[in-house]
Scaffold this active site. Sequence first.
Site, short mmCIF file in Angstrom:
data_model
loop_
_atom_site.label_atom_id
_atom_site.label_comp_id
_atom_site.label_asym_id
_atom_site.label_seq_id
_atom_site.Cartn_x
_atom_site.Cartn_y
_atom_site.Cartn_z
N LYS A 89 0.85 -1.19 0.00
CA LYS A 89 0.00 0.00 0.00
C LYS A 89 0.88 1.22 0.00
O LYS A 89 1.82 1.33 0.80
CB LYS A 89 -0.88 0.00 1.28
CG LYS A 89 -1.82 1.18 1.34
CD LYS A 89 -3.08 0.94 0.54
CE LYS A 89 -3.87 2.19 0.23
NZ LYS A 89 -3.41 2.90 -1.00
N GLN A 110 7.23 4.00 3.91
CA GLN A 110 5.83 3.56 3.92
C GLN A 110 5.64 2.29 4.75
O GLN A 110 4.60 2.12 5.40
CB GLN A 110 5.38 3.33 2.47
CG GLN A 110 3.88 3.36 2.28
CD GLN A 110 3.31 4.77 2.12
OE1 GLN A 110 3.89 5.58 1.41
NE2 GLN A 110 2.22 5.06 2.78
N LYS A 113 5.44 3.47 8.38
CA LYS A 113 4.27 4.34 8.53
C LYS A 113 3.00 3.50 8.57
O LYS A 113 2.16 3.64 9.44
CB LYS A 113 4.21 5.32 7.36
CG LYS A 113 3.08 6.30 7.41
CD LYS A 113 2.80 6.99 6.08
CE LYS A 113 4.02 7.53 5.38
NZ LYS A 113 3.68 8.52 4.33
N LYS A 125 5.35 1.73 -3.11
CA LYS A 125 5.33 3.09 -3.69
C LYS A 125 5.59 2.96 -5.18
O LYS A 125 6.26 2.02 -5.60
CB LYS A 125 6.44 3.95 -3.07
CG LYS A 125 6.16 5.43 -3.13
CD LYS A 125 5.33 5.87 -1.96
CE LYS A 125 4.80 7.27 -2.13
NZ LYS A 125 4.16 7.74 -0.88
N GLY A 164 -2.63 8.24 -4.40
CA GLY A 164 -1.94 9.43 -4.90
C GLY A 164 -0.71 9.78 -4.08
O GLY A 164 -0.44 9.21 -3.02
N ASP A 165 0.06 10.69 -4.62
CA ASP A 165 1.19 11.33 -3.94
C ASP A 165 1.42 12.60 -4.77
O ASP A 165 0.50 13.04 -5.46
CB ASP A 165 2.42 10.39 -3.92
CG ASP A 165 3.50 10.84 -2.92
OD1 ASP A 165 3.37 10.53 -1.73
OD2 ASP A 165 4.46 11.53 -3.32
N THR A 208 -4.65 13.64 5.14
CA THR A 208 -3.23 13.81 5.48
C THR A 208 -3.00 15.12 6.23
O THR A 208 -2.34 15.15 7.28
CB THR A 208 -2.34 13.74 4.22
OG1 THR A 208 -2.77 12.65 3.41
CG2 THR A 208 -0.88 13.55 4.59
N ASN A 239 -2.50 19.10 -1.85
CA ASN A 239 -3.55 18.53 -1.03
C ASN A 239 -3.23 18.53 0.47
O ASN A 239 -4.06 18.88 1.31
CB ASN A 239 -3.74 17.10 -1.56
CG ASN A 239 -4.72 16.32 -0.77
OD1 ASN A 239 -5.85 16.71 -0.67
ND2 ASN A 239 -4.26 15.23 -0.20
N SER A 382 -6.87 5.83 3.61
CA SER A 382 -6.91 4.94 2.44
C SER A 382 -7.36 3.55 2.86
O SER A 382 -8.14 2.89 2.16
CB SER A 382 -5.53 4.84 1.79
OG SER A 382 -5.30 5.91 0.91
#
Length: 449
Positions: A89, A110, A113, A125, A164-165, A208, A239, A382
């Site tokens: 993820k 990630q 996290k 990622k 997204g990123d 976020t 964002n 997410s």
Amino acid sequence: MSYVQRVVSNLQDKYAYEPIFLQAVQEVLQSLQPVLDKNPQYERYKILERIVEPERTISFRVQWIDDKGQIQVNKGFRVQYNSAIGPYKGGLRFHPSVNQGILKFLGFEQIFKNSLTGLAIGGGKGGADFDPKGKSETEVMRFCQAFMSELYRHIGATIDVPAGDIGVGGREVGYLFGQYKRLTQSYEGVLTGKNLLFGGSLARTEATGYGAVYFAQSMLEGKGQSLEGKKCAVSGAGNVAIYCCEKLYQVGATPLTVSDSRGMIYDPEGINMDVLKQIKEVERESLTRYVELVSSAVYTPVNEYPDGRNAVWSVPCYAAFPCATQNELNLEDARVLLANGCQCVAEGANMPSTLDAVHAFLKAGICYGPAKAANAGGVATSQLEMAQNASMQSWSFEAVDNKLHEIMRNIYMSAAETAKEFGEPGNLVMGANIAGFRKVANAMVAQGV
Ligand code: GLU
């Protein structure tokens, strides 16, 4: 040489050409020494050697036709880093700087996290060196379709769930989802950050930025302080930054700054949210527009920033929220923030502070919330989107926001308690890294080799 030093030094030889990945690994591994000392089995099971290496890296050609009819070629990637505690993820980044090293740094972060959220999600990622800037709507659509034409065979709702990123928002996720569905005939929660019309979750867009503020609140509460009535500096204008500013207002604080790749806005009246959203979410324009619309604001272009520094961090503030990109806050910036009395830093971006800046914050003893804890609200929400998709439900904004708030509190508690357990109360870098690592390492041990 200690186990950590040995692993880091091997990586330095092997991946000297990926400095940003080495920076991320060093930051994590250096703080794991105490947990490795207490658990010698991790070395026996070669957990560090295994956790630093992605399970799989897919790299592929993305070919598409621009509006002039010319063929364009980009490089696409998906790093499937670690699936010990759940399906891979993590987001997709579309930016000209994207390469394997950047995605390895992001994917590595990630893992910890996602573990820290307490939810069952592994780390991954992806992205491409595509520059969305200046591209038309149809070019962005064709690029997303071309990108998914390869990626679709590697992902799935229980395999790998991108989101997204930087450079990938709701619009891009929509085009990616459309292409996945065309190619597979399957309508599933294979991406998150989707439009509400086809399986998106309320509050994912806000998550976020809101989460970073919730995290700052938790840190400050621990010291009997709060954000109410305080001035804040925020970097970025995507964002994360937008919804960080929005939540700051909701908790009674005032964001004074935002920035994009070309320059920064300082607005002593407080950032005007309607104008910011209009420029960035509707017009997709540069922040130079902001000063045309708001007379109180001052614009400083990047070429007028003090030498080697980010001008955002010169604005005196009580709390700083770096929400732009990696390494946007260096030691000098940290010194200026501290000299101006900054009491709290909560990272909305991934690894925005350089290693020496992090050390300066820890040494000063201010509230410092590292990215993998402070910005975990995005990926956590997410996962809430995945849960809604899997159960064919959609929850209310309040329900999702309440869960997000609770998750952020739990992340703080878990990082703070772990830091205390290992003898460094207040060191949330160590606390977050160890808490995130432990769960993944134990799962890896239990699953064998
Ligand atoms: N790109 C975000 C992050 O850095 C979100 C990832 C996701 O939602 O999967 O955590």
